[in-house]
Design an enzyme around this catalytic site. Structure first.
Site, mmCIF file in Angstrom:
data_model
loop_
_atom_site.group_PDB
_atom_site.id
_atom_site.type_symbol
_atom_site.label_atom_id
_atom_site.label_comp_id
_atom_site.label_asym_id
_atom_site.label_seq_id
_atom_site.Cartn_x
_atom_site.Cartn_y
_atom_site.Cartn_z
ATOM 1 N N HIS A 76 -0.297 7.006 -1.844
ATOM 2 C CA HIS A 76 -1.711 7.406 -1.904
ATOM 3 C C HIS A 76 -1.867 8.919 -1.718
ATOM 4 O O HIS A 76 -2.752 9.526 -2.311
ATOM 5 C CB HIS A 76 -2.527 6.682 -0.825
ATOM 6 C CG HIS A 76 -2.948 5.297 -1.229
ATOM 7 N ND1 HIS A 76 -3.798 5.044 -2.281
ATOM 8 C CD2 HIS A 76 -2.644 4.083 -0.712
ATOM 9 C CE1 HIS A 76 -3.990 3.729 -2.393
ATOM 10 N NE2 HIS A 76 -3.293 3.121 -1.460
ATOM 11 N N GLY A 134 -2.586 -1.602 5.769
ATOM 12 C CA GLY A 134 -2.423 -0.158 5.735
ATOM 13 C C GLY A 134 -3.573 0.503 5.005
ATOM 14 O O GLY A 134 -4.164 -0.089 4.097
ATOM 15 N N GLN A 137 -8.296 6.958 0.655
ATOM 16 C CA GLN A 137 -9.032 5.729 0.313
ATOM 17 C C GLN A 137 -10.424 5.681 0.938
ATOM 18 O O GLN A 137 -11.266 4.904 0.515
ATOM 19 C CB GLN A 137 -8.245 4.491 0.764
ATOM 20 C CG GLN A 137 -6.938 4.304 0.019
ATOM 21 C CD GLN A 137 -6.230 3.047 0.485
ATOM 22 O OE1 GLN A 137 -5.483 3.088 1.449
ATOM 23 N NE2 GLN A 137 -6.484 1.932 -0.191
ATOM 24 N N CYS A 155 -3.606 -3.750 -2.838
ATOM 25 C CA CYS A 155 -4.135 -2.481 -2.330
ATOM 26 C C CYS A 155 -5.634 -2.637 -2.138
ATOM 27 O O CYS A 155 -6.315 -3.189 -3.001
ATOM 28 C CB CYS A 155 -3.849 -1.363 -3.328
ATOM 29 S SG CYS A 155 -4.545 0.222 -2.833
ATOM 30 N N LEU A 156 -6.134 -2.157 -0.988
ATOM 31 C CA LEU A 156 -7.568 -2.286 -0.715
ATOM 32 C C LEU A 156 -8.408 -1.532 -1.758
ATOM 33 O O LEU A 156 -9.575 -1.838 -1.947
ATOM 34 C CB LEU A 156 -7.896 -1.767 0.693
ATOM 35 C CG LEU A 156 -7.312 -2.596 1.847
ATOM 36 C CD1 LEU A 156 -7.548 -1.896 3.176
ATOM 37 C CD2 LEU A 156 -7.917 -4.008 1.867
ATOM 38 N N HIS A 202 3.941 2.616 0.345
ATOM 39 C CA HIS A 202 2.682 2.442 -0.382
ATOM 40 C C HIS A 202 1.647 3.485 0.063
ATOM 41 O O HIS A 202 0.991 4.115 -0.768
ATOM 42 C CB HIS A 202 2.162 1.014 -0.129
ATOM 43 C CG HIS A 202 0.857 0.698 -0.781
ATOM 44 N ND1 HIS A 202 0.735 -0.233 -1.796
ATOM 45 C CD2 HIS A 202 -0.391 1.177 -0.578
ATOM 46 C CE1 HIS A 202 -0.536 -0.285 -2.177
ATOM 47 N NE2 HIS A 202 -1.243 0.561 -1.443
ATOM 48 N N GLU A 203 1.525 3.684 1.384
ATOM 49 C CA GLU A 203 0.530 4.644 1.879
ATOM 50 C C GLU A 203 0.905 6.064 1.484
ATOM 51 O O GLU A 203 0.035 6.874 1.149
ATOM 52 C CB GLU A 203 0.362 4.535 3.398
ATOM 53 C CG GLU A 203 -0.069 3.158 3.924
ATOM 54 C CD GLU A 203 -1.168 2.502 3.107
ATOM 55 O OE1 GLU A 203 -2.080 3.215 2.628
ATOM 56 O OE2 GLU A 203 -1.122 1.268 2.919
HETATM 57 NI NI NI Z 1 -3.251 1.044 -1.225
#
Ligand code: NI
Length: 166
Positions: free
Chosen positions: A136, A43, A48, A90-91, A132-133
């Site tokens: 953000h 995701g 991000q 998380c990226l 999670h997204e």
């Molecule tokens: Ni993330």
């Protein structure tokens, strides 16, 4: 696209709703999906990649189903059920993982890349990724939601990684 990492200030902003879904927005979705696949994530939220709007792309890319991209524009969770503990990464927080308590199943209303209103539901990993997204969009990062000890260990690890790079 370049993925911003902790503690980039863009990651801490409230993301704006998208009011028009045109060619620029569709292109952003495509680029985000490409970035997601390159990073081998499940995701990615627009903040991000430095664009503070409420767009998320998701693809669980399971061996059984393969690529199955899901684009969520202005997503809102309309119903939740149950509870689940999930070990998340998380990226934007490379090298960090922490267990999070999430709803086990969520129902979401959103628009897709074509601007059509969609309603989906997801459980387990899909429910976790959606929640999670959406975090953000509120400027909430995984590292800050973990306990103080986990965060300080991560900060030490980050410093070490930076030292080794330079
Ligand atoms: Ni993330």
């Amino acid at each position: 696209m370049h993925i911003l990492t902790y503690p980039d200030p863009v990651l801490y902003r409230q993301a704006s709703p998208v009011d028009r879904i045109g060619p620029a927005e569709r292109k952003l979705c495509d680029q985000m999906l490409e970035t997601l696949y390159q990073a081998r994530g499940v995701g990615l939220a627009a903040p991000q990649v430095g664009v503070s709007v409420r767009i998320a792309v998701i693809d669980l890319n399971t061996p059984e189903i393969g690529r199955d991209p899901l684009v969520l524009i202005n997503p809102v969770i309309t119903r939740r059920e149950g509870e689940i503990l999930w070990d998340e990464g998380c990226l934007s927080c490379p090298g960090f993982r922490t267990e999070m308590k999430r709803s086990g199943e969520v129902w979401v209303r959103a628009r897709n890349q074509e601007g059509r209103e969609i309603e989906i539901s997801g459980r387990n990993l899909l429910a976790v990724v959606i929640q999670h997204e959406l975090d953000h969009f509120e400027g909430k990062l995984l590292v800050d939601q973990a306990g103080r000890l986990r965060k300080s260990l991560y900060l030490r690890k980050l410093k070490k990684m930076q030292r080794e790079k330079s």
